[in-house]
Design an enzyme around this catalytic site. Structure first.
Site, short mmCIF file in Angstrom:
data_model
loop_
_atom_site.label_atom_id
_atom_site.label_comp_id
_atom_site.label_asym_id
_atom_site.label_seq_id
_atom_site.Cartn_x
_atom_site.Cartn_y
_atom_site.Cartn_z
N ARG A 107 0.85 -1.17 0.00
CA ARG A 107 0.00 0.00 0.00
C ARG A 107 0.89 1.23 0.00
NH1 ARG A 107 -4.51 1.06 4.51
NH2 ARG A 107 -2.68 1.46 5.75
N THR A 111 -0.82 7.61 -0.92
CA THR A 111 -2.10 7.54 -1.64
C THR A 111 -3.02 6.46 -1.07
OG1 THR A 111 -1.29 5.89 -3.17
CG2 THR A 111 -0.94 8.20 -3.79
N ASP A 203 0.54 -2.58 12.43
CA ASP A 203 0.95 -3.08 11.11
C ASP A 203 1.20 -4.58 11.20
OD1 ASP A 203 2.76 -3.88 8.92
OD2 ASP A 203 2.71 -1.75 8.42
N ASP A 206 4.67 -5.93 9.90
CA ASP A 206 5.78 -5.63 10.81
C ASP A 206 5.71 -6.49 12.07
OD1 ASP A 206 7.07 -3.75 9.28
OD2 ASP A 206 5.92 -2.07 10.08
C1 PRP Z 1 -1.14 -4.24 4.65
C2 PRP Z 1 -2.01 -5.47 4.86
C3 PRP Z 1 -2.86 -5.47 3.61
C4 PRP Z 1 -3.03 -4.00 3.34
C5 PRP Z 1 -4.41 -3.63 3.80
O1 PRP Z 1 -0.10 -4.52 3.81
O2 PRP Z 1 -1.29 -6.64 5.03
O3 PRP Z 1 -2.23 -6.11 2.51
O4 PRP Z 1 -2.05 -3.30 4.10
O5 PRP Z 1 -4.69 -2.34 3.47
P1 PRP Z 1 -5.82 -1.91 2.42
O6 PRP Z 1 -7.01 -2.74 2.71
O7 PRP Z 1 -6.02 -0.46 2.75
O8 PRP Z 1 -5.28 -2.10 1.05
P2 PRP Z 1 1.06 -3.48 3.46
O9 PRP Z 1 0.72 -2.74 2.21
O10 PRP Z 1 1.39 -2.66 4.67
O11 PRP Z 1 2.27 -4.42 3.07
P3 PRP Z 1 3.05 -5.50 3.94
O12 PRP Z 1 2.13 -6.70 4.13
O13 PRP Z 1 4.20 -5.82 3.04
O14 PRP Z 1 3.47 -4.90 5.25
N1 URA Z 2 -2.42 -2.70 7.23
C1 URA Z 2 -2.07 -3.12 8.47
O1 URA Z 2 -1.16 -3.94 8.63
N2 URA Z 2 -2.76 -2.63 9.51
C2 URA Z 2 -3.76 -1.75 9.38
O2 URA Z 2 -4.35 -1.35 10.39
C3 URA Z 2 -4.10 -1.31 8.08
C4 URA Z 2 -3.41 -1.80 7.02
#
Ligand code: PRP
Ligand code: URA
Length: 212
Positions: A107, A111, A203, A206
Site C-alpha cells: 500500500r 495515496t 501493522d 511488521d
Molecule cells: C497491509 C495489509 C494489507 C493491506 C491492507 O499490507 O497486510 O495487505 O495493508 O490495506 P488496504 O485494505 O487499505 O489495502 P502493506 O501494504 O502494509 O504491506 P506488507 O504486508 O508488506 O506490510
Molecule cells: N495494514 C495493516 O497492517 N494494519 C492496518 O491497520 C491497516 C493496514
C-alpha cells in the site's frame, strides 16, 4: 455497515480470545506469529465448509465403505505479501495438499493505493477454489486489486479471508466483487487518517516479521 450477503463474520469465543492477544501491543513476535496462524486455522475450518468433495472407497478392517473426502487438487491459497504469509501454515495444517500462489502488493503510504510487484499462481488456478489470505482488510484496496488480478487470470470461485476488517473496506470489497465470499473474524470500528484500522493491531506485516 448494512448487512451484505457475501460477508461472513466468524465470531467465536476462542477467536475473540486470540484476537485479544494479538491486539495487545506487548505481545511479542513469536506469539503474534503463532496466533495469526492459529486464527487462520480456525477461520479456514469454517470458511471452507463448502469445499469441493468427492467419494472415495475405503476398506476398513471389516468392510468396504464409500466416504466423502476433500476433492483432490481443488484448493489454492493465495497470500497477499507480506502479511498474508503469516496465515499460510495455519490453512495448510487443515488442507495440506492445497497449492499456494503469491500476490505481491504494498500500500502506497501516501495515496493508500495498492501497488503490484509480484504474481505467481499455481497451474490450472481457474479450476480451483481460491482463498485469498490477508490478515488486514483496511481500505479494501489491496483485496480488491488481488481479486481483480485473479479474475483476469480466469478464477471464478474466489474467497477472501481476513482476520480483521474495517467496515468501509469490507463493504468496498463485498460490493466490488459480490460473487466473492468475504470472511472476517471481526469488524472493527473504522480507519484512522493514515488508513490504519481502529482499534486494530497495528501493522500486521511488521508484527509478524518483527520489522519494527
Ligand atoms: C497491509 C495489509 C494489507 C493491506 C491492507 O499490507 O497486510 O495487505 O495493508 O490495506 P488496504 O485494505 O487499505 O489495502 P502493506 O501494504 O502494509 O504491506 P506488507 O504486508 O508488506 O506490510
Ligand atoms: N495494514 C495493516 O497492517 N494494519 C492496518 O491497520 C491497516 C493496514
Amino acid at each position: 455497515m448494512k448487512e451484505l450477503k457475501n460477508v461472513h463474520i466468524l465470531d467465536h469465543p476462542l477467536i475473540r480470545h486470540k484476537l485479544a492477544i494479538i491486539r495487545d501491543k506487548d505481545t511479542n513476535t513469536k506469539q503474534f506469529r503463532e496466533i495469526i496462524s492459529e486464527l487462520a486455522t480456525l477461520m479456514a475450518y469454517e470458511s471452507f465448509k463448502d469445499v469441493p468433495t468427492e467419494v472415495k472407497v475405503v476398506e476398513t478392517p471389516l468392510e468396504t465403505v464409500e466416504q466423502v473426502v476433500v476433492k483432490e487438487n481443488s484448493i489454492a491459497i493465495i497470500p497477499i505479501l507480506r502479511a498474508g504469509l503469516g496465515m499460510v501454515e495455519g490453512v495448510l495444517s487443515l488442507f495440506p495438499a492445497a497449492k499456494v500462489g503469491h500476490i505481491g502488493l504494498f500500500r502506497n503510504e501516501e495515496t493508500l493505493q495498492p501497488e503490484e510487484y509480484y504474481c505467481k499462481l499455481p497451474a490450472n488456478i481457474e479450476e480451483k477454489v481460491v482463498m485469498v489470505l490477508d490478515p488486514m482488510l483496511a481500505t479494501g484496496g489491496s483485496s480488491v486489486a488481488a481479486i481483480d488480478m485473479l479474475k483476469k487470470r480466469g478464477c471464478k470461485n474466489i474467497k477472501l479471508m481476513s482476520i480483521i476488517g474495517a467496515p468501509e473496506g469490507v463493504e468496498k470489497v463485498a460490493k466490488a466483487h459480490p460473487d466473492v465470499q468475504v470472511y472476517v473474524s471481526t469488524l472493527d470500528r473504522c480507519l484512522n487518517e493514515h488508513g490504519y484500522i481502529l482499534p486494530g493491531l497495528g501493522d500486521a506485516g511488521d508484527r509478524i516479521f518483527g520489522t519494527k
